[in-house]
Design an enzyme around this catalytic site. Sequence first.
Site, PDB file in Angstrom:
ATOM      1  N   TYR A   1       0.858  -1.190   0.000  1.00 30.36           N
ATOM      2  CA  TYR A   1       0.000   0.000   0.000  1.00 30.36           C
ATOM      3  C   TYR A   1       0.890   1.234   0.000  1.00 30.36           C
ATOM      4  O   TYR A   1       1.555   1.543   0.987  1.00 30.36           O
ATOM      5  CB  TYR A   1      -0.913  -0.040   1.231  1.00 30.36           C
ATOM      6  CG  TYR A   1      -1.875   1.102   1.391  1.00 30.36           C
ATOM      7  CD1 TYR A   1      -2.137   2.026   0.379  1.00 30.36           C
ATOM      8  CD2 TYR A   1      -2.570   1.256   2.593  1.00 30.36           C
ATOM      9  CE1 TYR A   1      -3.030   3.058   0.547  1.00 30.36           C
ATOM     10  CE2 TYR A   1      -3.467   2.289   2.791  1.00 30.36           C
ATOM     11  CZ  TYR A   1      -3.695   3.188   1.765  1.00 30.36           C
ATOM     12  OH  TYR A   1      -4.584   4.219   1.954  1.00 30.36           O
TER      13      TYR A   1
ATOM     14  N   LYS B   1      -1.531  -1.511  -3.955  1.00 26.14           N
ATOM     15  CA  LYS B   1      -2.549  -0.467  -3.959  1.00 26.14           C
ATOM     16  C   LYS B   1      -1.820   0.852  -4.133  1.00 26.14           C
ATOM     17  O   LYS B   1      -1.071   1.281  -3.258  1.00 26.14           O
ATOM     18  CB  LYS B   1      -3.351  -0.460  -2.653  1.00 26.14           C
ATOM     19  CG  LYS B   1      -4.353   0.692  -2.564  1.00 26.14           C
ATOM     20  CD  LYS B   1      -5.017   0.771  -1.200  1.00 26.14           C
ATOM     21  CE  LYS B   1      -5.942   1.987  -1.115  1.00 26.14           C
ATOM     22  NZ  LYS B   1      -6.573   2.133   0.218  1.00 26.14           N
TER      23      LYS B   1
END
EC number: 4.3.3.7
Length: 288
Positions: free
Chosen positions: A131, A160
Amino acid sequence: MQGVFPAIITPFKNGGVDYEGLEQNINFLIDNGVNGIVSVGTTGESPTLSHDEHKKIIEKSVSVCDGKVDVIAGAGSNSTEEAIALSQFAEDVGADSVLLITPYYNKPTQEGLKQHFSKIAESINIPIVLYNVPSRTAVNLQPETIKYLYEEYSNITTVKEANPDLSHISDVINSCDISVLSGNDELTLPVISLGGNGVISVVANIVPNEFVQMVNYANEGKFKEAREIHYKLFNLMKSLFIETNPVPIKTAMNLLNMPAGDLRLPLCKMEEENKFKLETALKEYGLL
């Protein structure tokens, strides 16, 4: 990893977690065709959850989803040892993968990031979603670092990307075959057009069906149809970020009589002017 994965909120009631409301929200998302959910991420107010609450929410998410859709469990920390412990817990209770934010505040170097994620990857067997959100962490996971981690560890499968720089995202996609999920609702369609695979979404908490349809069209190469939905959703997506996430999405869900409840300090109620803008966007979309 491909599709729409709503980052679910954590509903609160009387100061504690509303587990019945959590189940209701998850079932709503499953019924509307999402590919999975992200539990106890940024949108789930993970910074203000106790470790006990964090773990119980993951267990509840796994139980409710019951294999119907994937559960991506938030397990990140700016402590490598804590991230390992949270990741191992998520694996033990049946989460399908873990979401690992880049360590925040302590600002590691790229070498530090490599070592951090390597240690976690070596400690679990389930897939890892990196992330990258430099606006919150003050560190950017560079394309070269992502490439190294993807090629070195078979369970690091996805990133992400909440870095809004499309040049950066293009470099990531061009560097290796890692699955890329947009971390910005507004950029979902552009990211897929560049070779991305889907989104970890906020707006999908309230309009999952439409967002799933847009992403499905885009992944099928039907960009004309996807664009129509993108522009229909555009003002609503923007309105959910006029204050810090998850303040607007929880406000919207309360307005729509969905389980949400209060925010935990230091997050607080929206300013009235911004709440009015949000209500206007909800009305224009036809939700109110």
